[in-house]
Motif scaffolding. Structure first.
Motif, short mmCIF file in Angstrom:
data_model
loop_
_atom_site.label_atom_id
_atom_site.label_comp_id
_atom_site.label_asym_id
_atom_site.label_seq_id
_atom_site.Cartn_x
_atom_site.Cartn_y
_atom_site.Cartn_z
N UNK A 152 5.57 4.93 6.88
CA UNK A 152 4.92 6.38 6.69
C UNK A 152 3.42 6.22 7.12
N UNK A 153 2.78 7.27 7.77
CA UNK A 153 1.31 7.17 8.04
C UNK A 153 0.52 7.31 6.52
N UNK A 154 -0.61 6.56 6.85
CA UNK A 154 -1.49 6.43 5.36
C UNK A 154 -2.44 7.51 5.76
N UNK A 155 -3.74 7.16 4.85
CA UNK A 155 -4.92 8.03 5.04
C UNK A 155 -4.55 9.49 4.76
N UNK A 156 -4.16 9.78 3.70
CA UNK A 156 -3.67 11.13 3.47
C UNK A 156 -3.06 12.15 4.50
N UNK A 157 -2.25 11.62 5.38
CA UNK A 157 -1.52 12.20 6.66
C UNK A 157 -0.33 12.99 5.74
N UNK A 158 0.28 12.37 4.65
CA UNK A 158 1.60 13.15 3.98
C UNK A 158 0.80 14.51 3.40
N UNK A 159 -0.54 14.41 2.90
CA UNK A 159 -0.84 15.62 2.29
C UNK A 159 -0.99 16.71 3.43
N UNK A 160 -1.83 16.09 4.55
CA UNK A 160 -2.06 16.95 5.55
C UNK A 160 -0.88 17.80 5.87
N UNK A 161 0.26 16.74 6.20
CA UNK A 161 1.63 17.40 6.66
C UNK A 161 2.10 18.60 5.81
N UNK A 162 1.96 18.19 4.39
CA UNK A 162 2.62 19.16 3.40
C UNK A 162 1.74 20.57 3.36
N UNK A 163 0.56 20.22 3.49
CA UNK A 163 -0.65 21.57 3.46
C UNK A 163 -0.13 22.37 4.66
N UNK A 164 0.12 21.93 5.74
CA UNK A 164 0.21 22.89 6.86
C UNK A 164 1.56 23.22 7.31
#
Length: 406
Positions: free
Chosen positions: A287-299
């Motif tokens: 999985x991508x790090x650096x908050x990428x998970x959160x950016x995907x969830x948010x958008x």
């Protein structure tokens, strides 16, 4: 009750989140770590979230195999670069869902990825050099990129423009044979042709229903000035003009993954675009790090950790989360303005519209430059209806953070 085993995780809170989501699905979670005290600084701590934990040297495959002779797991899951192969070997032996071991090895060792992906997209010249006898000059000329052949997190990566810089970069890699995670690197560095221009990543997840890769989206990365390739942020989702152009670039990314033999897992693929043609930087089979998970969830509502755990549990991929906003999100890091001893970092007193959350370092900290990802001082996550606005909001907020030096 079924039991899922998690083999370490130094990736953000992915381990703790994976454990939590797996327990929500009715599984018992067993966390395996070589030193549980390493996770005391994590919040939440995966050792505390799990139902049970065991101490095993997770870098030693033989000891892991011995440990699993006494257990009958229903899933074996790892998130970070340094335990993916071990988890896959164990899962393969037990007949559990896993990514192919050869594909993971081909991704882990960047020289193998380079050789296998030649001719796909814009080829990038590369040469492996021994740290014992690296030579005095770059085999590819200048500028070139020097990096460890088997590390991540931008550690030891440097763009070199002269023999002096080339030799200094190799000395730095050779001087740190064991990284901060306790992983002993191979005695090789990879020298690559330097490709200039903006950097992007593709976030993908294997879909058992279609027996193929599912593109979750593209990310535009924000990078520090040369010579070090420190990641300063990410913007998601990114589009290359049209849906047709996105699909064309996605096909090249999937061709890279096919060439290295990676499937049935996650992929975080870094690349640039040269004259309209994708040029591979590296394939991370995770999985991508650096908050990428959160950016995907948010958008878009994609929860990559949930999709990943479902894949290893043999469950349907599930639906997107219901609170997705659409629009665009950015994660931007605060970096030190100069070297010296930082005594405190104080964020702005108020969170303005568009700022989702922020996190900053605390306590005294000696800064000798922005050399790798460990030199960042915190980050902010922002959201906006327009792509560029999401970045502007984050940068304006960070500009008001107060960094004090001794």
């Amino acid at each position: 009750m079924k039991t899922a085993f998690f083999i370490e995780s130094n990736m953000l809170d992915y381990g703790a989140e994976g454990i939590r989501l797996t327990k929500e699905k009715g599984y018992r979670a067993h966390f395996v770590a070589r030193d549980p005290s390493e996770y005391e600084k994590f919040s939440p701590n995966p050792v505390s979230v799990a139902d049970i934990h065991s101490v095993v040297d997770t870098y030693d495959l033989v000891k892991l195999m011995h440990f699993f002779t006494d257990h009958a797991p229903d899933a074996v899951i790892a998130f970070d670069d340094y335990r993916l192969v071990q988890a896959a070997v164990i899962a393969e032996r037990l007949g559990l869902p896993h990514a192919p071991v050869d594909g993971l090895l081909n991704c882990h060792f960047k020289d193998r990825s380079r050789n296998l992906t030649k001719g796909i997209g814009r080829s990038v010249a590369a040469a492996r050099v021994s740290l014992d006898e690296p030579g005095d000059t770059s085999p590819l000329g200048y500028p070139c990129v020097v990096k460890p052949v088997d590390d991540s997190g931008s550690t030891g990566v440097r763009v070199c423009s002269s023999d002096d810089e080339y030799r200094a970069a190799l000395r730095t890699v050779a001087a740190h044979p064991v990284n901060l995670r306790g992983y002993r690197r191979a005695q090789y560095a990879l020298v690559e042709e330097f490709i200039d221009g903006p950097e992007f990543t593709a976030e993908l997840m294997w879909d058992d229903r279609t027996d193929g890769w599912r593109l979750l989206g593209f990310t535009k990365k924000l990078m520090a000035e040369l010579p070090f390739r420190v990641e300063l942020g990410a913007m998601f989702p990114y589009h290359f003009g049209t849906a047709e152009e996105d699909a064309r670039i996605a096909r090249v990314v999937v061709d890279w993954l096919t060439a290295v033999g990676h499937r049935r897992g996650a992929a975080h693929v870094e690349f640039k675009i040269v004259d309209g043609v994708p040029a591979l930087i590296e394939i991370n089979p995770r999985l991508g790090g650096d908050q990428i998970r959160e950016l995907m969830r948010l958008t878009l509502g994609h929860d990559s950790v949930d999709l990943y755990t479902r894949l290893h549990l043999g469950l349907p991929s599930g639906e997107s989360v219901g609170d997705a906003r659409g629009g665009y999100a950015a994660s931007v890091y605060l970096t030190p303005r100069r070297t010296g001893l930082i005594t405190s970092v104080t964020p702005p007193s108020e969170l303005p519209a568009g700022i989702v959350r922020s996190t900053f370092t605390s306590g005294p900290r000696q800064i000798n430059g922005v050399v790798d990802n460990g030199d960042r001082l915190g980050h902010v996550i922002s959201w906006a209806e327009e792509f560029d606005t999401s970045l502007a909001v984050a940068e304006a907020y960070l500009s008001r953070a107060e960094v004090k030096y001794a």
